[in-house]
Design an enzyme around this catalytic site. Sequence first.
Site, PDB file in Angstrom:
ATOM      1  N   HIS A  80      35.625  10.022  54.350  1.00  0.00           N
ATOM      2  CA  HIS A  80      34.194   9.694  54.236  1.00  0.00           C
ATOM      3  C   HIS A  80      33.627  10.330  52.966  1.00  0.00           C
ATOM      4  O   HIS A  80      33.971  11.461  52.631  1.00  0.00           O
ATOM      5  CB  HIS A  80      33.440  10.189  55.477  1.00  0.00           C
ATOM      6  CG  HIS A  80      32.065   9.594  55.547  1.00  0.00           C
ATOM      7  ND1 HIS A  80      31.046  10.027  54.746  1.00  0.00           N
ATOM      8  CD2 HIS A  80      31.570   8.578  56.291  1.00  0.00           C
ATOM      9  CE1 HIS A  80      29.965   9.300  55.002  1.00  0.00           C
ATOM     10  NE2 HIS A  80      30.255   8.414  55.936  1.00  0.00           N
ATOM     11  N   GLU A  85      32.695   1.565  52.131  1.00  0.00           N
ATOM     12  CA  GLU A  85      31.349   2.126  52.140  1.00  0.00           C
ATOM     13  C   GLU A  85      30.938   2.513  50.718  1.00  0.00           C
ATOM     14  O   GLU A  85      31.307   3.606  50.240  1.00  0.00           O
ATOM     15  CB  GLU A  85      31.301   3.393  52.999  1.00  0.00           C
ATOM     16  CG  GLU A  85      31.665   3.183  54.450  1.00  0.00           C
ATOM     17  CD  GLU A  85      31.019   4.246  55.331  1.00  0.00           C
ATOM     18  OE1 GLU A  85      30.251   3.873  56.214  1.00  0.00           O
ATOM     19  OE2 GLU A  85      31.265   5.440  55.123  1.00  0.00           O
TER      20      GLU A  85
HETATM   21  P1  PGA Z   1      24.414   4.981  57.233  1.00  0.00           P
HETATM   22  O1  PGA Z   1      25.801   5.765  57.203  1.00  0.00           O
HETATM   23  O2  PGA Z   1      24.601   3.812  58.171  1.00  0.00           O
HETATM   24  O3  PGA Z   1      23.427   5.964  57.741  1.00  0.00           O
HETATM   25  O4  PGA Z   1      24.142   4.520  55.840  1.00  0.00           O
HETATM   26  C1  PGA Z   1      27.022   5.102  57.197  1.00  0.00           C
HETATM   27  C2  PGA Z   1      28.138   6.101  57.088  1.00  0.00           C
HETATM   28  O5  PGA Z   1      27.986   7.094  56.365  1.00  0.00           O
HETATM   29  O6  PGA Z   1      29.186   5.951  57.712  1.00  0.00           O
END
Ligand code: PGA
Length: 250
Positions: A99, A168
């Site tokens: 992450h 992401e």
């Molecule tokens: P968010 O986070 O939906 O608050 O943007 C997603 C994540 O960090 O997995």
Amino acid sequence: MTNKYKYFVANWKMFGNIKSTDTINRVIKLSKQKNLKKVKIIYCPPYTLLSIFIKKLVNTNIDVGAQNCHQSQNDGPYTGSINSQMIKNLGCKYVIVGHSENRTNGDNNYLINQKIKSSLSNNLNVLFCIGENIKEKKSKRTKLVLKTQLTKGLNKVKNIDKIIIAYEPVWSIGSGLVPKNKELIGNIFFIKNFLKKKFKKSNPKVLYGGSVNSKNIKNLSLIKEIDGFLIGGASQRSNKFIDIIKKTFN
Ligand code: PGA
């Protein structure tokens, strides 16, 4: 609904206490609906709440995952850390690795690769996060970054059956910003093609994460290449999370 599973991963990050675990009762009820058979919900609460979630979710089709793990496969003198063996032993089926909030905290591609290999050897499914930051996006290096993160993160990994990629973009996490559909489709396509070529896998799974909410989900769910969503902020309250799941299909 298609034959493929749609994933909804709730990443609670460093939020939640014993009281807030009550919120998942409504999601458990939802998950029992027959028309949601092809939905896979995975809760990733903080370590402190994992065992409560596992107890609450026993005999449901909702799974539990940890948000990170130490790279070492074995126990050792690493104060404050938890390894994949411990996570598996607790009853988790998944672990998030790579992450961006942990990459900025020191997780480099080498460490991430160690974590992935250790998790796989403990038979955990890995939610492997990748994504470019705003500087990389602006200088048109997104694909290069994704390729590097995939190549290094999956170094010497032979089989990706238990790996789900979570794309992401760092700039979209918690910002309310989401990539345009064309850009998102292009990047998901790039990731899938890379995995298909490298691992001879016909259908690698790729989720999208970053500011997913009940307002943008309708549009995001139109993108068939996306196999599901990794949801941070909007997953901590059941009403929002349920709204997202329902709107994906209606
Ligand atoms: P968010 O986070 O939906 O608050 O943007 C997603 C994540 O960090 O997995």
